[in-house]
Design an enzyme around this catalytic site. Structure first.
Site, mmCIF file in Angstrom:
data_model
loop_
_atom_site.group_PDB
_atom_site.id
_atom_site.type_symbol
_atom_site.label_atom_id
_atom_site.label_comp_id
_atom_site.label_asym_id
_atom_site.label_seq_id
_atom_site.Cartn_x
_atom_site.Cartn_y
_atom_site.Cartn_z
ATOM 1 N N HIS A 406 36.422 -23.284 35.450
ATOM 2 C CA HIS A 406 36.072 -22.232 34.494
ATOM 3 C C HIS A 406 34.636 -21.758 34.699
ATOM 4 O O HIS A 406 34.379 -20.550 34.759
ATOM 5 C CB HIS A 406 36.261 -22.730 33.065
ATOM 6 C CG HIS A 406 35.905 -21.709 32.037
ATOM 7 N ND1 HIS A 406 36.793 -20.753 31.607
ATOM 8 C CD2 HIS A 406 34.752 -21.475 31.371
ATOM 9 C CE1 HIS A 406 36.193 -19.969 30.722
ATOM 10 N NE2 HIS A 406 34.957 -20.394 30.557
ATOM 11 N N GLU A 407 33.712 -22.703 34.790
ATOM 12 C CA GLU A 407 32.312 -22.298 34.938
ATOM 13 C C GLU A 407 32.079 -21.588 36.274
ATOM 14 O O GLU A 407 31.333 -20.613 36.346
ATOM 15 C CB GLU A 407 31.391 -23.512 34.810
ATOM 16 C CG GLU A 407 31.504 -24.272 33.503
ATOM 17 C CD GLU A 407 31.364 -23.387 32.275
ATOM 18 O OE1 GLU A 407 30.763 -22.304 32.370
ATOM 19 O OE2 GLU A 407 31.864 -23.782 31.224
ATOM 20 N N HIS A 410 32.953 -17.927 36.405
ATOM 21 C CA HIS A 410 31.961 -16.987 35.873
ATOM 22 C C HIS A 410 31.109 -16.365 36.979
ATOM 23 O O HIS A 410 30.389 -15.399 36.721
ATOM 24 C CB HIS A 410 31.062 -17.690 34.863
ATOM 25 C CG HIS A 410 31.646 -17.791 33.489
ATOM 26 N ND1 HIS A 410 31.967 -16.676 32.740
ATOM 27 C CD2 HIS A 410 31.965 -18.870 32.723
ATOM 28 C CE1 HIS A 410 32.451 -17.066 31.570
ATOM 29 N NE2 HIS A 410 32.462 -18.389 31.538
ATOM 30 N N GLU A 429 34.222 -13.966 29.116
ATOM 31 C CA GLU A 429 35.072 -15.139 28.955
ATOM 32 C C GLU A 429 36.557 -14.830 29.175
ATOM 33 O O GLU A 429 37.283 -15.624 29.779
ATOM 34 C CB GLU A 429 34.867 -15.757 27.566
ATOM 35 C CG GLU A 429 33.467 -16.271 27.317
ATOM 36 C CD GLU A 429 33.082 -17.453 28.199
ATOM 37 O OE1 GLU A 429 33.925 -17.910 28.993
ATOM 38 O OE2 GLU A 429 31.927 -17.898 28.095
ATOM 39 N N TYR A 496 38.354 -15.901 24.481
ATOM 40 C CA TYR A 496 38.892 -16.511 25.688
ATOM 41 C C TYR A 496 40.394 -16.246 25.811
ATOM 42 O O TYR A 496 40.870 -15.704 26.803
ATOM 43 C CB TYR A 496 38.684 -18.024 25.672
ATOM 44 C CG TYR A 496 37.264 -18.504 25.739
ATOM 45 C CD1 TYR A 496 36.795 -19.174 26.869
ATOM 46 C CD2 TYR A 496 36.389 -18.345 24.675
ATOM 47 C CE1 TYR A 496 35.504 -19.662 26.933
ATOM 48 C CE2 TYR A 496 35.101 -18.817 24.731
ATOM 49 C CZ TYR A 496 34.661 -19.483 25.857
ATOM 50 O OH TYR A 496 33.377 -19.958 25.911
#
Length: 655
Positions: A406-407, A410, A429, A496
């Site tokens: 997930h990070e 970004h 997000e 999200y």
């Protein structure tokens, strides 16, 4: 096709969004085709700066910021001393009498707006930034500028306005601040068994964005995320000799800060698809794992086409890395840094494998552009920065994969596509969670798939139904609501989850991958290192995919409308228009979608028909006539349960 929804259960930080459409508090309002399909005026009009096709127009401009930085960490007092030179280029058509600078460390002051306004309570504080003067350098001259600090912003008053269309100056700022403890969240100093871990982010005064939509974007920093200009950032970090530094961008001077053995291992990692240890756990704390045994070392990094940089420093780091293979034939480096206690076969030993696999998968949308991608195991704030992400040293198994993926996702939103995540959270997000869903499916043949949202998933239910309670909640905000105005109970489920589901439905149910994927890839490439608005995205997808989607933007994004379609009648017809089977549908909620209709015949066979959204444009009870003369036993709308239908009891009819 996928099992739904793998939204992150470890909510990362939220983002701000400008309220451009208030949610209509009629979640159970009857269907009205004139309301859903009415012409839509998007929040931002098309201009010569931003075209009707959702692209940068002929007059598009964007300012540029380059930074030269030097940070020195006093590891005894946990203080960072910084020297900064900002080179600011004003490409706008406006002369600028003042400049605005963001001072994010001031969020930790006891009197900050965030301390009073945020749902997250603090009991510890710092004094924020400390500095005496701001020096302006322009046209070979310099002067001390007047400045005003207000919360997390600083206004710099110029002696003469900075010229439009290419005017350039430099700001020189010397500063210091106390690095917060783990209560700092995204940036902190964290204890580990072998020494402190400094996770340094939002560490230098950064220029606010001046754009064509809002002028200066100088809202106070309450704790949501960021909106920053692009440029080149060259930075040096001075730390004690026994510290190792990992950071955004390319390490310029490995020969000065790594031993010969470590340099050789680094070169090996750059050519290896398997993880290579550059500094092993049994080497942590040993003097011979450092090129010198006293004093300090200067770690020099450089990153181009970036909006920010972050870094981490510690004597405790285990370092490993592997090559990332990119679709354009280039390579990058996957790297992990973590303390020895984080090691383990289901723990951080696999981190670099996760970084490599997910970056390679995400790169199908747009090739990863930077020389390295670092996963840092520290406090565990779960926070992203260009080229480096901060995750938890105690994470393991599926959670470590999911939070890392997930990070790292970004990197595309908002690090490459620089949307205003302070205002438009779903473009940060939501878009990232969308690509993250497919990365979980793809990694190691679905080892950690499906990624589910355990907080909202009905036990034993279909995953798409996770959104139903949000759509039915009259107090739930829309995707366009400001982040600071979105209560924590809704931040994850709306920003999200709904943001990602909206794109999955658009891709898989409305447009199809054949139209969605090329359009989405082109959107990323078109707006890479630029600042698109929601209206730009809406227009771009319509133009590139070839579909009027006003009804979808209105129902899913500008409002929080529900969907409830059903079948009321099925019968054979034989009239002057010919023979067939008519199916009468009904909508009991404001939103409709294209759907699959499955007929089961008396002979046991089935046949699927696609009911287009245009069937609903004139009435809430449309009748479609299908070219079917066989005897029908039953009819089912959305038989594979792909749509978030509020009440499925009327989706089937048996004759």
């Amino acid at each position: 096709m996928l099992n739904w929804l793998r939204a992150t259960a470890f909510c990362m930080a939220g983002c701000s969004a400008l309220a451009i459409a208030a949610p209509e508090a009629q979640n159970s309002k009857p269907f009205d085709p004139q309301a859903l399909f009415a012409p839509l005026s998007l929040p931002t009009p098309a201009t010569a700066i931003r075209s009707g096709a959702g692209k940068p127009g002929a007059m598009f401009w964007q300012n540029r910021v380059d930074y030269k930085l030097h940070a020195t960490i006093d590891t005894d007092s946990d203080t960072l001393h910084g020297e900064e030179v900002i080179t600011y280029t004003n490409n706008s058509p406006d002369s600028l009498p003042t400049l605005w600078v963001q001072l994010d460390q001031n969020i930790y002051r006891k009197d900050s707006r965030s301390s009073m306004a945020s749902e997250w309570r603090r009991s510890q504080f710092t004094d924020g930034y400390r500095f005496d003067k701001v020096t302006v350098r322009i046209d070979g001259e310099s002067y001390d500028a007047k400045f005003l600090i207000n919360d997390t912003r600083m206004r710099v008053d110029l002696a003469q306005p900075l010229a439009a269309k290419g005017g350039k100056l430099q700001l020189e700022i010397n500063y210091s601040y106390q690095v917060p403890g783990t209560w700092g969240g995204r940036t902190a100093v964290t204890p580990s068994e072998k020494g402190k871990i400094f996770e340094i982010a939002q560490w230098f005064p950064r220029m606010a964005v001046y754009d064509d939509l809002h002028g200066w974007n100088n809202n106070p920093y309450i704790g949501s995320e960021f909106y920053l200009e692009y440029g080149t950032i060259d930075y040096t970090v001075t730390v004690p000799w026994n510290y190792w530094v990992v950071g955004s961008g390319k390490l310029i001077n490995p020969k000065d800060v790594l031993t010969k053995t470590e340099q050789q291992r680094l070169k090996q990692a750059q050519q290896s698809d398997k993880t290579v240890y550059i500094r092993r756990a049994d080497e942590v704390g040993k003097a011979d794992s450092r090129p010198v045994n006293s004093g300090t070392l200067d770690w020099h990094f450089r990153m181009e086409r970036t909006r920010d940089v972050a870094f981490a420093a510690s004597p405790a780091f285990v370092i490993d890395a592997a090559r990332i293979n990119l679709p354009n034939g280039k390579t990058s480096l996957a790297m992990s840094a973590y303390p020895p206690e984080a090691a383990g076969s289901t723990k951080w030993d696999r981190s670099t494998e996760y970084v490599k696999g997910t970056i390679e998968h995400f790169s199908q949308w747009y090739p990863y552009p930077w020389p390295a991608a670092v996963n840092l195991g520290g406090h565990g704030a779960g926070m992203e920065y260009p080229g480096i992400v901060f995750d938890g040293m105690r994470d393991h198994d599926a959670l470590l994969f999911w939070i890392s993926a997930h990070e790292l996702g970004h990197s595309w939103f908002p690090m490459i596509v620089g949307s205003d995540e302070r205002r438009h959270a779903f473009m940060d997000e939501g878009f990232n969670t969308f690509i993250d869903v497919y990365a979980s499916d793809a990694f190691n043949k679905g080892e950690f798939a499906p990624k589910r949202d355990s907080e909202y998933a009905p036990k034993g239910g279909n995953p798409v139904d996770e959104i139903l309670s949000v759509l039915a909640d009259p107090e739930a905000p829309t995707l366009m609501a400001p982040a600071e105005a979105t209560a924590e109970k809704y931040r994850h489920s709306v920003t999200y989850f709904k943001g990602a589901l909206g794109l999955v439905l658009l891709r898989e149910q409305i447009l199809g991958p054949e139209r969605f994927d090329p359009a989405f890839k082109e959107y990323i490439a078109t707006w890479a290192y630029k600042h698109p608005s929601p209206s730009d995205f809406f227009r771009f997808m319509e133009s590139a995919a070839g579909e009027d989607l006003a009804w979808w933007w209105r129902g899913w994004y500008l409002n929080n409308w529900q969907l409830d379609m059903g079948i009321t009648a099925v019968k054979a017809v034989d009239d002057k228009k010919g023979k067939g089977t008519s199916v009468t549908l009904i909508s009991k909620q404001p939103l409709v979608m294209p759907a699959t209709l499955r007929l089961q015949y008396s002979d046991g066979t089935t046949e699927d028909f696609r009911i287009p959204v245009e069937s609903w444009m004139r009435t809430g009870t449309p009748t479609v006539v299908l070219p079917v003369t066989k005897a029908v036993k039953s009819a089912t709308l959305d038989p594979e349960h792909k749509l978030p239908d509020a009440d499925r009891s009327n989706n089937s009819l048996t004759l």
